[in-house]
Design a protein around this motif. Structure first.
Motif, PDB file in Angstrom:
ATOM      1  N   PRO A 198       1.007  -0.908   0.059  1.00 17.82           N
ATOM      2  CA  PRO A 198       0.401   0.173  -0.204  1.00 17.82           C
ATOM      3  C   PRO A 198       0.760   1.349  -0.008  1.00 17.82           C
ATOM      4  O   PRO A 198       0.348   2.438  -0.379  1.00 17.82           O
ATOM      5  N   ARG A 199       1.911   1.343   0.338  1.00 20.63           N
ATOM      6  CA  ARG A 199       2.680   2.240   0.560  1.00 20.63           C
ATOM      7  C   ARG A 199       3.478   2.744  -0.583  1.00 20.63           C
ATOM      8  O   ARG A 199       4.147   3.772  -0.648  1.00 20.63           O
ATOM      9  N   HIS A 200       3.582   1.550  -1.645  1.00 23.65           N
ATOM     10  CA  HIS A 200       4.753   2.478  -2.868  1.00 23.65           C
ATOM     11  C   HIS A 200       3.685   2.219  -3.918  1.00 23.65           C
ATOM     12  O   HIS A 200       3.531   2.395  -4.962  1.00 23.65           O
ATOM     13  N   LEU A 201       1.940   2.252  -3.703  1.00 24.06           N
ATOM     14  CA  LEU A 201       0.801   2.275  -5.055  1.00 24.06           C
ATOM     15  C   LEU A 201       0.233   3.547  -4.609  1.00 24.06           C
ATOM     16  O   LEU A 201      -0.545   3.907  -3.669  1.00 24.06           O
ATOM     17  N   ALA A 202       0.052   3.652  -5.863  1.00 25.02           N
ATOM     18  CA  ALA A 202      -0.959   4.928  -5.747  1.00 25.02           C
ATOM     19  C   ALA A 202      -1.790   4.952  -5.215  1.00 25.02           C
ATOM     20  O   ALA A 202      -2.943   3.414  -5.366  1.00 25.02           O
ATOM     21  N   ASP A 203      -3.193   5.556  -5.160  1.00 26.25           N
ATOM     22  CA  ASP A 203      -4.421   5.828  -4.286  1.00 26.25           C
ATOM     23  C   ASP A 203      -5.185   5.197  -6.063  1.00 26.25           C
ATOM     24  O   ASP A 203      -4.915   5.995  -6.922  1.00 26.25           O
ATOM     25  N   GLY A 204      -5.683   4.594  -5.789  1.00 24.28           N
ATOM     26  CA  GLY A 204      -6.326   3.317  -7.204  1.00 24.28           C
ATOM     27  C   GLY A 204      -5.818   3.334  -8.226  1.00 24.28           C
ATOM     28  O   GLY A 204      -6.351   2.720  -9.182  1.00 24.28           O
ATOM     29  N   GLY A 205      -4.431   2.448  -7.325  1.00 26.57           N
ATOM     30  CA  GLY A 205      -3.474   1.459  -8.261  1.00 26.57           C
ATOM     31  C   GLY A 205      -3.716   0.076  -8.523  1.00 26.57           C
ATOM     32  O   GLY A 205      -5.076   0.077  -7.556  1.00 26.57           O
ATOM     33  N   TRP A 206      -3.814  -0.565  -9.218  1.00 24.41           N
ATOM     34  CA  TRP A 206      -3.603  -1.802 -10.318  1.00 24.41           C
ATOM     35  C   TRP A 206      -2.952  -2.758  -9.671  1.00 24.41           C
ATOM     36  O   TRP A 206      -1.601  -2.560  -9.684  1.00 24.41           O
ATOM     37  N   LEU A 207      -3.513  -4.099  -8.864  1.00 25.18           N
ATOM     38  CA  LEU A 207      -2.182  -4.949  -8.484  1.00 25.18           C
ATOM     39  C   LEU A 207      -2.239  -6.472  -9.369  1.00 25.18           C
ATOM     40  O   LEU A 207      -3.658  -6.815  -9.142  1.00 25.18           O
ATOM     41  N   TYR A 208      -1.529  -6.662  -9.967  1.00 21.67           N
ATOM     42  CA  TYR A 208      -1.822  -7.925 -10.287  1.00 21.67           C
ATOM     43  C   TYR A 208      -0.959  -9.249  -9.732  1.00 21.67           C
ATOM     44  O   TYR A 208       0.253  -8.724  -9.533  1.00 21.67           O
ATOM     45  N   VAL A 209      -1.754 -10.384  -9.957  1.00 14.40           N
ATOM     46  CA  VAL A 209      -0.979 -11.124  -9.362  1.00 14.40           C
ATOM     47  C   VAL A 209      -1.220 -12.516 -10.189  1.00 14.40           C
ATOM     48  O   VAL A 209      -2.240 -12.773 -10.050  1.00 14.40           O
ATOM     49  N   GLU A 210      -0.007 -13.262  -9.791  1.00 11.52           N
ATOM     50  CA  GLU A 210       0.258 -14.821 -10.479  1.00 11.52           C
ATOM     51  C   GLU A 210       0.233 -15.651  -9.610  1.00 11.52           C
ATOM     52  O   GLU A 210       1.472 -15.418  -8.623  1.00 11.52           O
ATOM     53  N   ALA A 211      -0.218 -16.937  -9.039  1.00 17.02           N
ATOM     54  CA  ALA A 211       0.129 -17.384  -7.822  1.00 17.02           C
ATOM     55  C   ALA A 211      -0.268 -19.250  -8.949  1.00 17.02           C
ATOM     56  O   ALA A 211      -1.252 -19.339  -9.752  1.00 17.02           O
ATOM     57  N   PRO A 212       0.190 -20.500  -8.186  1.00 18.60           N
ATOM     58  CA  PRO A 212      -0.436 -21.676  -7.951  1.00 18.60           C
ATOM     59  C   PRO A 212      -2.226 -22.065  -8.890  1.00 18.60           C
ATOM     60  O   PRO A 212      -3.122 -21.072  -8.208  1.00 18.60           O
ATOM     61  N   ALA A 213      -2.046 -22.035  -9.872  1.00 17.53           N
ATOM     62  CA  ALA A 213      -3.749 -22.774 -10.292  1.00 17.53           C
ATOM     63  C   ALA A 213      -3.929 -22.869  -8.467  1.00 17.53           C
ATOM     64  O   ALA A 213      -4.160 -24.003  -8.325  1.00 17.53           O
ATOM     65  N   GLY A 214      -4.895 -22.451  -8.865  1.00 16.82           N
ATOM     66  CA  GLY A 214      -6.458 -23.026  -8.207  1.00 16.82           C
ATOM     67  C   GLY A 214      -6.452 -22.833  -6.988  1.00 16.82           C
ATOM     68  O   GLY A 214      -6.701 -22.813  -5.379  1.00 16.82           O
ATOM     69  N   ALA A 215      -5.405 -22.240  -6.124  1.00 17.80           N
ATOM     70  CA  ALA A 215      -4.668 -21.311  -4.953  1.00 17.80           C
ATOM     71  C   ALA A 215      -4.166 -19.943  -5.204  1.00 17.80           C
ATOM     72  O   ALA A 215      -3.105 -19.629  -4.184  1.00 17.80           O
ATOM     73  N   PRO A 216      -4.765 -19.041  -4.826  1.00 20.95           N
ATOM     74  CA  PRO A 216      -5.086 -17.360  -5.535  1.00 20.95           C
ATOM     75  C   PRO A 216      -4.391 -16.757  -4.101  1.00 20.95           C
ATOM     76  O   PRO A 216      -5.502 -17.853  -2.201  1.00 20.95           O
ATOM     77  N   PRO A 217      -3.565 -16.105  -3.417  1.00 19.48           N
ATOM     78  CA  PRO A 217      -3.875 -15.414  -2.062  1.00 19.48           C
ATOM     79  C   PRO A 217      -5.023 -14.731  -1.500  1.00 19.48           C
ATOM     80  O   PRO A 217      -4.826 -14.637  -2.683  1.00 19.48           O
ATOM     81  N   VAL A 218      -5.382 -14.728  -0.650  1.00 22.86           N
ATOM     82  CA  VAL A 218      -6.368 -14.356  -0.783  1.00 22.86           C
ATOM     83  C   VAL A 218      -5.731 -12.812   0.557  1.00 22.86           C
ATOM     84  O   VAL A 218      -4.888 -12.257   1.250  1.00 22.86           O
TER      85      VAL A 218
END
Length: 195
Positions: free
Chosen positions: A137-157
């Motif tokens: 959060p301290r590195h991402l601008a307000d309204g910024g976007w986060l792309y996450v890639e994780a193992p199939a069927g096991a996205p982070p919460v």
């Protein structure tokens, strides 16, 4: 050496030389095409941060497609050397910075970057999700976007404060794009984002 291809924008079809290392899995062309279709309206002029950069395909693709700048953070010396060679080949030093550092330590130690898009694709077995997401959060601008890639069927919460925009998956990976919810966005947090 392996190769990864930039698939769109001004560097389209440029092939990046990438050392073949255990655990390195560059984001596939198909997944990247989907991701950048989602991001296209948000990319022009954006500042992006590619953590665990690996091949650099995500950050370089973003700049190729109109992002203003990219910070690539990678700790493996062979990958750092390959990234720096690619940046020199593309004559992109004015837009793309390569930092040789552990991504978690870099997030904790560096000044807030206030970027618009973060690409997060850490080594799956390392269990770094919670540590990294807590620092974002301290590195991402307000309204910024986060792309996450994780193992199939096991996205982070993700904790409160992140709104899922789009998600998809292959046999190998689950991928998703989130938006950082802020006080200024509360009125439209429940609105459906246009495709």
């Amino acid at each position: 050496m392996g190769q990864v291809r930039i698939i769109g924008g001004r560097w389209r079809n440029t092939r990046l030389q990438v050392p073949q290392l255990d655990g390195l899995r560059p984001t596939s062309d198909r997944v990247r095409e989907t991701l950048f279709n989602w991001l296209m309206p948000k990319l022009p002029g954006a500042r992006v941060l590619d953590l665990f950069a690996g091949s650099g395909a995500l950050g370089l693709e973003a700049v190729s497609r109109g992002a203003a700048s990219a910070q690539l953070v990678e700790r493996d010396p062979a990958l750092v050397a390959a990234l720096r060679a690619t940046v020199a080949k593309l004559d992109a030093a004015g837009q793309v910075a390569v930092t040789a550092a552990d991504a978690v330590q870099w997030l904790r130690a560096s000044a807030p970057a206030q970027v618009d898009v973060v690409f997060l694709d850490p080594p799956f077995a390392a269990g770094l999700w919670d540590q990294v997401i807590a620092e974002l959060p301290r590195h991402l601008a307000d309204g910024g976007w986060l792309y996450v890639e994780a193992p199939a069927g096991a996205p982070p919460v993700l904790p409160a404060g992140w709104s899922l925009h789009r998600e998809g998956g292959t046999r190998e990976v689950t991928y998703a794009l989130y938006r950082r919810a802020t006080a200024t966005l509360r009125g439209d947090m429940n609105a459906t984002e246009p495709a």
